[in-house]
Design a protein around this motif. Structure first.
Motif, mmCIF file in Angstrom:
data_model
loop_
_atom_site.group_PDB
_atom_site.id
_atom_site.type_symbol
_atom_site.label_atom_id
_atom_site.label_comp_id
_atom_site.label_asym_id
_atom_site.label_seq_id
_atom_site.Cartn_x
_atom_site.Cartn_y
_atom_site.Cartn_z
ATOM 1 N N UNK A 162 -9.787 7.112 10.663
ATOM 2 C CA UNK A 162 -8.649 7.774 10.024
ATOM 3 C C UNK A 162 -7.446 6.880 10.236
ATOM 4 N N UNK A 163 -6.785 6.491 9.164
ATOM 5 C CA UNK A 163 -5.701 5.544 9.353
ATOM 6 C C UNK A 163 -4.717 5.495 8.206
ATOM 7 N N UNK A 164 -3.789 4.558 8.361
ATOM 8 C CA UNK A 164 -2.682 4.391 7.417
ATOM 9 C C UNK A 164 -3.011 3.238 6.462
ATOM 10 N N UNK A 165 -2.850 3.521 5.160
ATOM 11 C CA UNK A 165 -3.113 2.526 4.114
ATOM 12 C C UNK A 165 -1.786 1.965 3.630
ATOM 13 N N UNK A 166 -1.687 0.637 3.636
ATOM 14 C CA UNK A 166 -0.486 -0.016 3.094
ATOM 15 C C UNK A 166 -0.847 -0.661 1.765
ATOM 16 N N UNK A 167 0.013 -0.481 0.767
ATOM 17 C CA UNK A 167 -0.259 -1.096 -0.537
ATOM 18 C C UNK A 167 0.637 -2.306 -0.737
ATOM 19 N N UNK A 168 0.013 -3.401 -1.145
ATOM 20 C CA UNK A 168 0.747 -4.621 -1.487
ATOM 21 C C UNK A 168 0.586 -4.859 -2.985
ATOM 22 N N UNK A 169 1.486 -5.662 -3.546
ATOM 23 C CA UNK A 169 1.432 -5.927 -4.979
ATOM 24 C C UNK A 169 0.199 -6.746 -5.357
ATOM 25 N N UNK A 170 -0.204 -7.745 -4.531
ATOM 26 C CA UNK A 170 -1.276 -8.647 -4.899
ATOM 27 C C UNK A 170 -0.814 -9.572 -6.023
#
Ligand code: HPA
Length: 273
Positions: A182-190
């Motif tokens: 269970x964790x935190x998702x970080x979104x990057x642009x890519x």
């Protein structure tokens, strides 16, 4: 009529003319996870190329097809492939599948993706339940004039992922004897994968996994008042001091290997609705 509502109107009409059912769940299948749609007893399917507002190029490992039917006796619409900001899609375009399911009446979003693991306890092929998110895309599908019929101007984000659905997923993983992080998702642009310095930064800032999707969709779903379950498959490990090369091909292959874990999670959660 606000711009977004008029954009959704034509694909919604195509679907409801061919599939006159109110979906309960919308499912977005990420990289390498399209095969999960095989579990659906299909009543209607359409390629994005033939769906108004949806005809865009798909990313590697993504098919570009909408599948509508029954899954565990529940009406569901499953998007095999999504729109990414790195393809040049706007955040609003990335959220279009969510807007479409909202328009057709779905109250629950299940969203999946391939992600790089930042937490040192994670291994390739593991699955992480997303418990929270960090938006490092610095873009948001809700920017612009708000359509009050779709949701509020300032949506709350104190709990983007539904704890009830998460609890069900945890108990299913336990029954099947596999670890569900269970964790935190970080979104990057890519579309580049991260540098070592970036993986280190993301970890220090509180992320357990990183990817290039999901956050715009979840922001729109919370705006719409939908319950959200998010699942990441860990396809590569972003440990800054022991980093190996990552390719898109490896990511697709690793995501496919996690499909067998996602199947019981999705079945059990949908059955519980
Ligand atoms: N970074 C960003 N997106 C990803 C990764 C990653 O390491 N792996 C799969 N998608």
């Amino acid at each position: 009529m606000p711009e977004l509502a008029s954009q959704i109107e034509s694909p919604a009409r195509v679907i409801s003319q061919n599939w006159p059912v109110t979906p309960q769940v919308g499912l977005i299948l990420g990289t390498g996870l399209g095969r999960l749609a095989e579990e659906i007893s299909i009543e209607y399917t359409i390629n994005y190329a033939n769906l108004p507002q949806f005809s865009e190029e798909m990313a590697e490992g993504q098919r570009g097809r909408l599948v509508c039917g029954q899954f565990e006796g529940v009406p569901i619409m499953a998007f095999q492939g999504r729109f990414h900001l790195y393809q040049g899609s706007s955040p609003q375009q990335a959220a279009l599948p969510v807007r479409l399911m909202q328009q057709l009446g779905a109250k629950t979003l299940i969203v999946s993706n391939a992600a790089g693991g930042l937490n040192p306890a994670y291994a390739v092929g593991d699955v992480m339940l997303i418990e929270d998110q960090i938006n490092f895309m610095f873009a948001n599908p809700l920017v612009g004039i708000n359509d009050d019929k779709l949701g509020p101007r300032f949506p709350d984000m104190s709990q983007p992922y539904d704890s009830g659905l998460a609890g069900i997923a945890v108990s299913i993983a336990r029954q099947h004897s596999f670890a569900l992080h269970q964790g935190v998702y970080a979104s990057m642009l890519g579309p580049t994968y991260e540098t070592r310095a970036e993986y280190r930064m993301l970890r220090r800032l509180g992320a357990d996994a990183v990817g290039m999707s999901t956050v715009p969709e979840v922001l729109a779903a919370r705006h719409a008042g939908m319950r959200v379950l998010g699942l990441s498959t860990i396809t590569n490990i972003g440990l800054p001091d022991a980093l190996s090369e990552t390719t898109g091909h490896d990511v697709v292959a690793a995501a496919e290997s996690a499909v067998e874990k996602l199947k019981p999670l999705m079945s059990g959660v949908v059955r519980s609705l």
